[in-house]
Write an enzyme that holds these catalytic residues in place. Sequence first.
Site, PDB file in Angstrom:
ATOM      1  N   ASP A 134      22.551  22.964  -7.340  1.00 28.44           N
ATOM      2  CA  ASP A 134      23.346  22.662  -6.154  1.00 28.44           C
ATOM      3  C   ASP A 134      24.790  22.893  -6.619  1.00 28.44           C
ATOM      4  O   ASP A 134      25.360  22.098  -7.344  1.00 28.44           O
ATOM      5  CB  ASP A 134      23.087  21.211  -5.736  1.00 28.44           C
ATOM      6  CG  ASP A 134      23.959  20.773  -4.566  1.00 28.44           C
ATOM      7  OD1 ASP A 134      24.863  21.533  -4.175  1.00 28.44           O
ATOM      8  OD2 ASP A 134      23.747  19.657  -4.065  1.00 28.44           O
TER       9      ASP A 134
ATOM     10  N   TYR B 178      25.904  43.440  13.641  1.00 29.01           N
ATOM     11  CA  TYR B 178      24.801  42.473  13.534  1.00 29.01           C
ATOM     12  C   TYR B 178      24.049  42.661  12.220  1.00 29.01           C
ATOM     13  O   TYR B 178      23.726  41.700  11.524  1.00 29.01           O
ATOM     14  CB  TYR B 178      23.838  42.646  14.722  1.00 29.01           C
ATOM     15  CG  TYR B 178      22.822  41.531  14.816  1.00 29.01           C
ATOM     16  CD1 TYR B 178      23.047  40.444  15.660  1.00 29.01           C
ATOM     17  CD2 TYR B 178      21.662  41.546  14.047  1.00 29.01           C
ATOM     18  CE1 TYR B 178      22.126  39.406  15.735  1.00 29.01           C
ATOM     19  CE2 TYR B 178      20.745  40.522  14.112  1.00 29.01           C
ATOM     20  CZ  TYR B 178      20.978  39.449  14.962  1.00 29.01           C
ATOM     21  OH  TYR B 178      20.069  38.432  15.035  1.00 29.01           O
TER      22      TYR B 178
ATOM     23  N   PHE C 233      22.801  14.862  -3.988  1.00 27.92           N
ATOM     24  CA  PHE C 233      23.747  14.598  -2.907  1.00 27.92           C
ATOM     25  C   PHE C 233      22.980  14.135  -1.661  1.00 27.92           C
ATOM     26  O   PHE C 233      21.795  14.413  -1.524  1.00 27.92           O
ATOM     27  CB  PHE C 233      24.583  15.852  -2.605  1.00 27.92           C
ATOM     28  CG  PHE C 233      25.612  15.602  -1.548  1.00 27.92           C
ATOM     29  CD1 PHE C 233      26.641  14.696  -1.780  1.00 27.92           C
ATOM     30  CD2 PHE C 233      25.552  16.215  -0.303  1.00 27.92           C
ATOM     31  CE1 PHE C 233      27.574  14.412  -0.792  1.00 27.92           C
ATOM     32  CE2 PHE C 233      26.489  15.943   0.680  1.00 27.92           C
ATOM     33  CZ  PHE C 233      27.495  15.046   0.437  1.00 27.92           C
ATOM     34  N   ASP C 234      23.674  13.445  -0.747  1.00 23.91           N
ATOM     35  CA  ASP C 234      22.943  12.822   0.372  1.00 23.91           C
ATOM     36  C   ASP C 234      22.195  13.816   1.255  1.00 23.91           C
ATOM     37  O   ASP C 234      21.080  13.565   1.670  1.00 23.91           O
ATOM     38  CB  ASP C 234      23.854  11.913   1.207  1.00 23.91           C
ATOM     39  CG  ASP C 234      24.949  12.641   1.948  1.00 23.91           C
ATOM     40  OD1 ASP C 234      25.331  13.739   1.517  1.00 23.91           O
ATOM     41  OD2 ASP C 234      25.447  12.108   2.957  1.00 23.91           O
TER      42      ASP C 234
ATOM     43  N   ALA D 157      27.944  23.470  -5.208  1.00 24.33           N
ATOM     44  CA  ALA D 157      29.148  23.338  -4.382  1.00 24.33           C
ATOM     45  C   ALA D 157      30.438  23.382  -5.224  1.00 24.33           C
ATOM     46  O   ALA D 157      31.415  24.009  -4.854  1.00 24.33           O
ATOM     47  CB  ALA D 157      29.086  22.041  -3.580  1.00 24.33           C
TER      48      ALA D 157
ATOM     49  N   LYS E 206      33.507  24.181  -0.537  1.00 29.38           N
ATOM     50  CA  LYS E 206      34.163  23.511  -1.664  1.00 29.38           C
ATOM     51  C   LYS E 206      34.797  24.580  -2.557  1.00 29.38           C
ATOM     52  O   LYS E 206      35.881  25.059  -2.266  1.00 29.38           O
ATOM     53  CB  LYS E 206      33.163  22.649  -2.440  1.00 29.38           C
ATOM     54  CG  LYS E 206      32.832  21.334  -1.739  1.00 29.38           C
ATOM     55  CD  LYS E 206      31.724  21.473  -0.755  1.00 29.38           C
ATOM     56  CE  LYS E 206      31.193  20.152  -0.264  1.00 29.38           C
ATOM     57  NZ  LYS E 206      30.212  20.345   0.814  1.00 29.38           N
TER      58      LYS E 206
ATOM     59  N   HIS F 140      25.305   7.279   7.594  1.00 26.11           N
ATOM     60  CA  HIS F 140      26.740   6.988   7.408  1.00 26.11           C
ATOM     61  C   HIS F 140      27.636   7.779   8.355  1.00 26.11           C
ATOM     62  O   HIS F 140      28.728   7.365   8.673  1.00 26.11           O
ATOM     63  CB  HIS F 140      27.157   7.159   5.932  1.00 26.11           C
ATOM     64  CG  HIS F 140      27.268   8.561   5.451  1.00 26.11           C
ATOM     65  ND1 HIS F 140      28.378   9.037   4.819  1.00 26.11           N
ATOM     66  CD2 HIS F 140      26.394   9.591   5.515  1.00 26.11           C
ATOM     67  CE1 HIS F 140      28.182  10.308   4.497  1.00 26.11           C
ATOM     68  NE2 HIS F 140      26.989  10.651   4.903  1.00 26.11           N
TER      69      HIS F 140
END
Length: 446
Positions: free
Chosen positions: A203, A60, A112-113, A205, A246, A438
């Site tokens: 960001d 843990y 990004f969304d 990714a 990604k 979406h």
Amino acid sequence: MVEPIRRSTREEREEWIKYANYNLFNLHSNQVFIDLLTDSGTGAMSDKQWSEMMIGDESYAGSSSYYKLKHAIKDITGFDYFLPTHQGRAAENVLFSTLVKEGDIVPGNSHFDTTKAHIEFRKAHALDCTIDEAFDTTLDHPFKGNINLDKLEKVLIDNPKEKIPLIIVTVTCNSSGGQPVSMKNMREVSELAKKHDIPVYYDSARFAENAYFIKIREKGYSDINIRDIVKEMFSYADGMTMSSKKDAIVNMGGFIGLRHKDIFDRASVYNILFEGFITYGGMSGRDMNALAQGLYDGTEFDYLETRIDQVAFLGQLLKEAGIPVQYPFGGHAIFVDAKRFLPNIPKEEYIAQTLAVELYLEGGVRGVEIGSIMADRDPETGLNRYPDLELMRLAIPRRTYTNDHMKYIAASLINVYERRSKITKGLRIVKEAPILRHFTVELERV
Ligand code: F0G
């Protein structure tokens, strides 16, 4: 790992897509022949990653897997502090809970969304400062992910400093077509941000694909290896959010990388609240091991060259057939310009979604709409937003398909292109969620 894929008939697909309410997210994966919905979590792990899965430490607290990942993140990105999360949007949730409050402004390059949704969910504003060249798919520009420094500086001058908690630079920029940001632009954004005392977060990714484009396209970098380019990129940031699904080539995982201990301490509280204890944060030990190895796999030049060349191979087949695509080709996907592909459909009938449905019917290929459905309604006016680019994205999973699959995809889309003048009616929304609609939207044919 090898998986079988199944061909279907057009009659079957007609029935399935109707049952899915013309939303490709609702299809069962075995109703899809070639799945280009996303490159997120859909890649194949390497022999080394699978070996790492066998020796995960599931303690843990304080597992060796956590320390292995911490070491890999420091080694690849240079960040001293990190928090594991279960995926990218979870990293956004934790970081923005720490930094963003109601009324704030978060400038960036075509957020990004999920990033935008996490900002708007907090009643803050995402301001797009991408260069104008990005919105003309015919224009050849090596770094269409770049931030326009004049637009950014105007935002920084026109608003009080307390209202701008951070600037977000997305590398590569998914929403503008998988387009990279140049090192020069990152350096200049950093200088501008320092002048105004605002932190910069990436960001990240697809940070490795961005580094590849810098090596190939930017003057002075052709002899620098990918890992050194990555180090320099992150040296201009105060921190990063990462969707490891990604460029770290795992099926699930994410993290936040941080330069400053005070932000780490504040974010740790939210990490424990939303994700789990700070030494696992929503990931099992074996997954952290695979992710640590994936950071090395994903920053190998030979791998990146093969991957990005495969995407370009598909792009070239489409371009030669006259199909309008975002050019230069993106790193992870080919983005088809739906407005130019289907000029007879009004924007109110969701052009890119209509095209994605047609491609599925034609060949069982599943792409995704990056257009007005994904753009959601304006949270203040409730009106539909129609972004400059109305795209259908064909995202290529990593280390999964062959170039024969690319030829099949191209042939399917070329068939649709040949009958495009007969496609004159689009779709209308029957049911939608208030945010990130979406994923679950229900549509019918007009
Ligand atoms: N940032 C970027 C640039 C992304 O492309 C994504 C996800 C995220 C953040 C969120 O990460 O999915 O791990 O929570 N993009 C996927 C896509 C879903 O299909 O482009 P996540």
